[in-house]
Design a protein around this motif. Structure first.
Motif, PDB file in Angstrom:
ATOM      1  N   ASN A   1     -11.423   1.706  12.177  1.00 26.39           N
ATOM      2  CA  ASN A   1     -10.440   1.172  11.259  1.00 26.39           C
ATOM      3  C   ASN A   1     -10.979   0.042  10.386  1.00 26.39           C
ATOM      4  OD1 ASN A   1      -7.580   1.637  12.928  1.00 26.39           O
ATOM      5  ND2 ASN A   1      -9.273   1.732  14.005  1.00 26.39           N
ATOM      6  N   VAL A   2     -10.308   0.007   9.398  1.00 32.64           N
ATOM      7  CA  VAL A   2     -10.611  -1.279   8.311  1.00 32.64           C
ATOM      8  C   VAL A   2      -9.275  -1.887   7.845  1.00 32.64           C
ATOM      9  CG1 VAL A   2     -10.740   0.538   6.486  1.00 32.64           C
ATOM     10  CG2 VAL A   2     -11.888  -1.618   6.328  1.00 32.64           C
ATOM     11  N   LEU A   3      -9.434  -3.229   7.774  1.00 32.73           N
ATOM     12  CA  LEU A   3      -8.387  -4.047   7.319  1.00 32.73           C
ATOM     13  C   LEU A   3      -8.642  -4.472   5.870  1.00 32.73           C
ATOM     14  CD1 LEU A   3      -5.755  -5.561   7.212  1.00 32.73           C
ATOM     15  CD2 LEU A   3      -6.967  -7.378   8.492  1.00 32.73           C
ATOM     16  N   ILE A   4      -7.782  -4.001   4.697  1.00 37.90           N
ATOM     17  CA  ILE A   4      -8.090  -4.558   3.428  1.00 37.90           C
ATOM     18  C   ILE A   4      -7.094  -5.517   2.795  1.00 37.90           C
ATOM     19  CG2 ILE A   4      -8.722  -3.710   1.175  1.00 37.90           C
ATOM     20  CD1 ILE A   4      -9.776  -1.100   2.353  1.00 37.90           C
ATOM     21  N   THR A   5      -7.276  -6.722   2.485  1.00 39.87           N
ATOM     22  CA  THR A   5      -6.328  -7.413   1.898  1.00 39.87           C
ATOM     23  C   THR A   5      -6.105  -7.031   0.482  1.00 39.87           C
ATOM     24  OG1 THR A   5      -7.840  -9.409   1.581  1.00 39.87           O
ATOM     25  CG2 THR A   5      -6.870  -9.219   3.674  1.00 39.87           C
ATOM     26  N   GLY A   6      -5.090  -7.575   0.179  1.00 38.66           N
ATOM     27  CA  GLY A   6      -4.663  -7.312  -1.269  1.00 38.66           C
ATOM     28  C   GLY A   6      -4.624  -5.869  -1.592  1.00 38.66           C
ATOM     29  N   ALA A   7      -4.441  -4.735  -0.818  1.00 37.20           N
ATOM     30  CA  ALA A   7      -4.579  -3.599  -0.859  1.00 37.20           C
ATOM     31  C   ALA A   7      -3.574  -2.617  -1.589  1.00 37.20           C
ATOM     32  CB  ALA A   7      -5.038  -2.854   0.318  1.00 37.20           C
ATOM     33  N   ASN A   8      -2.610  -3.363  -1.995  1.00 39.28           N
ATOM     34  CA  ASN A   8      -1.401  -2.334  -2.442  1.00 39.28           C
ATOM     35  C   ASN A   8      -1.694  -1.918  -4.043  1.00 39.28           C
ATOM     36  OD1 ASN A   8      -0.858  -5.476  -2.884  1.00 39.28           O
ATOM     37  ND2 ASN A   8       1.061  -4.575  -3.915  1.00 39.28           N
ATOM     38  N   LYS A   9      -2.635  -2.425  -4.594  1.00 38.92           N
ATOM     39  CA  LYS A   9      -2.815  -2.236  -6.224  1.00 38.92           C
ATOM     40  C   LYS A   9      -4.542  -2.566  -6.433  1.00 38.92           C
ATOM     41  CE  LYS A   9      -1.326  -6.737  -7.700  1.00 38.92           C
ATOM     42  NZ  LYS A   9      -0.482  -7.377  -8.337  1.00 38.92           N
TER      43      LYS A   9
ATOM     44  N   ALA B   1      -2.886   5.574   6.627  1.00 40.54           N
ATOM     45  CA  ALA B   1      -2.798   4.283   6.212  1.00 40.54           C
ATOM     46  C   ALA B   1      -1.692   3.439   6.698  1.00 40.54           C
ATOM     47  CB  ALA B   1      -2.708   4.462   4.794  1.00 40.54           C
ATOM     48  N   ARG B   2      -1.716   2.379   6.995  1.00 37.48           N
ATOM     49  CA  ARG B   2      -0.390   1.639   7.434  1.00 37.48           C
ATOM     50  C   ARG B   2      -0.490   0.391   6.961  1.00 37.48           C
ATOM     51  NH1 ARG B   2      -2.564   3.367  13.428  1.00 37.48           N
ATOM     52  NH2 ARG B   2      -1.535   5.207  13.402  1.00 37.48           N
ATOM     53  N   ALA B   3       0.655  -0.092   6.468  1.00 37.63           N
ATOM     54  CA  ALA B   3       0.912  -1.333   5.843  1.00 37.63           C
ATOM     55  C   ALA B   3       1.043  -2.552   6.778  1.00 37.63           C
ATOM     56  CB  ALA B   3       2.141  -1.260   4.742  1.00 37.63           C
ATOM     57  N   LEU B   4       0.510  -3.746   6.293  1.00 35.79           N
ATOM     58  CA  LEU B   4       0.767  -5.008   7.301  1.00 35.79           C
ATOM     59  C   LEU B   4       0.961  -6.004   6.740  1.00 35.79           C
ATOM     60  CD1 LEU B   4      -0.070  -6.005  10.231  1.00 35.79           C
ATOM     61  CD2 LEU B   4      -2.248  -6.400   9.420  1.00 35.79           C
ATOM     62  N   THR B   5       2.224  -6.741   6.732  1.00 38.45           N
ATOM     63  CA  THR B   5       2.527  -7.674   5.749  1.00 38.45           C
ATOM     64  C   THR B   5       1.443  -8.863   6.354  1.00 38.45           C
ATOM     65  OG1 THR B   5       4.652  -7.112   5.824  1.00 38.45           O
ATOM     66  CG2 THR B   5       4.387  -9.438   5.441  1.00 38.45           C
ATOM     67  N   LEU B   6       0.997  -9.402   5.153  1.00 36.25           N
ATOM     68  CA  LEU B   6      -0.110 -10.462   5.388  1.00 36.25           C
ATOM     69  C   LEU B   6      -0.467 -11.349   4.075  1.00 36.25           C
ATOM     70  CD1 LEU B   6      -2.524 -11.581   7.005  1.00 36.25           C
ATOM     71  CD2 LEU B   6      -4.110  -9.833   6.389  1.00 36.25           C
ATOM     72  N   ASP B   7      -0.252 -12.720   4.235  1.00 32.41           N
ATOM     73  CA  ASP B   7      -0.698 -13.329   3.263  1.00 32.41           C
ATOM     74  C   ASP B   7      -1.783 -14.375   3.687  1.00 32.41           C
ATOM     75  OD1 ASP B   7      -0.827 -15.574   1.615  1.00 32.41           O
ATOM     76  OD2 ASP B   7       1.070 -15.909   1.323  1.00 32.41           O
TER      77      ASP B   7
ATOM     78  N   ARG C   1       1.043  -8.970   0.624  1.00 34.43           N
ATOM     79  CA  ARG C   1       2.059 -10.160   0.985  1.00 34.43           C
ATOM     80  C   ARG C   1       3.335  -9.532   0.683  1.00 34.43           C
ATOM     81  NH1 ARG C   1      -0.038 -13.970  -3.534  1.00 34.43           N
ATOM     82  NH2 ARG C   1      -0.521 -12.103  -4.356  1.00 34.43           N
ATOM     83  N   ASP C   2       3.685  -8.477  -0.167  1.00 32.59           N
ATOM     84  CA  ASP C   2       4.909  -7.831  -0.487  1.00 32.59           C
ATOM     85  C   ASP C   2       4.756  -6.462   0.480  1.00 32.59           C
ATOM     86  OD1 ASP C   2       6.734  -5.939  -1.506  1.00 32.59           O
ATOM     87  OD2 ASP C   2       7.109  -7.279  -3.136  1.00 32.59           O
ATOM     88  N   ALA C   3       5.842  -6.607   1.600  1.00 26.07           N
ATOM     89  CA  ALA C   3       6.014  -5.542   2.564  1.00 26.07           C
ATOM     90  C   ALA C   3       6.413  -4.275   1.749  1.00 26.07           C
ATOM     91  CB  ALA C   3       7.136  -5.874   3.625  1.00 26.07           C
ATOM     92  N   GLY C   4       7.326  -4.313   1.016  1.00 23.29           N
ATOM     93  CA  GLY C   4       7.708  -3.081   0.108  1.00 23.29           C
ATOM     94  C   GLY C   4       6.530  -2.393  -0.752  1.00 23.29           C
ATOM     95  N   ARG C   5       5.949  -3.391  -1.505  1.00 24.85           N
ATOM     96  CA  ARG C   5       4.590  -2.720  -1.864  1.00 24.85           C
ATOM     97  C   ARG C   5       3.552  -2.141  -1.254  1.00 24.85           C
ATOM     98  NH1 ARG C   5       3.699  -6.896  -6.894  1.00 24.85           N
ATOM     99  NH2 ARG C   5       5.525  -6.570  -8.112  1.00 24.85           N
ATOM    100  N   GLY C   6       3.355  -2.711  -0.214  1.00 23.33           N
ATOM    101  CA  GLY C   6       2.595  -2.311   0.971  1.00 23.33           C
ATOM    102  C   GLY C   6       2.871  -0.803   1.420  1.00 23.33           C
TER     103      GLY C   6
END
Length: 94
Positions: free
Chosen positions: A27-35, A76-82, A57-62
């Motif tokens: 598993n890998v967590l990548i921040t700012g991964a929606n673009k 792939a899974r989205a995770l809301t994270l700021d 940060r934006d759940a919808g974009r994630g």
């Protein structure tokens, strides 16, 4: 990027019970991964067999980014994270 892929390590969250996939898959967590670069890194790691967690940060974009990667056969899974908000970090880690 190929060097980074070879050196990538599973995120400490992989030890938590919330991971539903096989623990044999890293598993890998990548921040700012929606673009941008984050999404490109997520795509490359996913193509190399990683389950990618998209910290956004934006759940919808994630969710949109996760769906796009899933459509390409990447787990792939989205995770809301700021990462600038301690409460957001705590919620993501829970």
């Amino acid at each position: 990027m190929s060097g980074a892929i070879g050196n990538a390590r599973a995120h400490p969250m992989a030890d938590k019970g919330r991971m539903e996939n096989s623990m044999s898959k890293p598993n890998v967590l990548i921040t700012g991964a929606n673009k941008g670069i984050g999404l490109a890194a997520a795509r490359q790691l996913g193509e190399h067999g990683y389950t990618v967690w998209l910290g956004c940060r934006d759940a919808g974009r994630g969710e949109e980014a996760a769906a796009s990667l899933s459509d390409a056969g990447i787990e792939a899974r989205a995770l809301t994270l700021d990462v600038t908000d301690p409460a957001s970090i705590q919620a993501a880690a829970a």
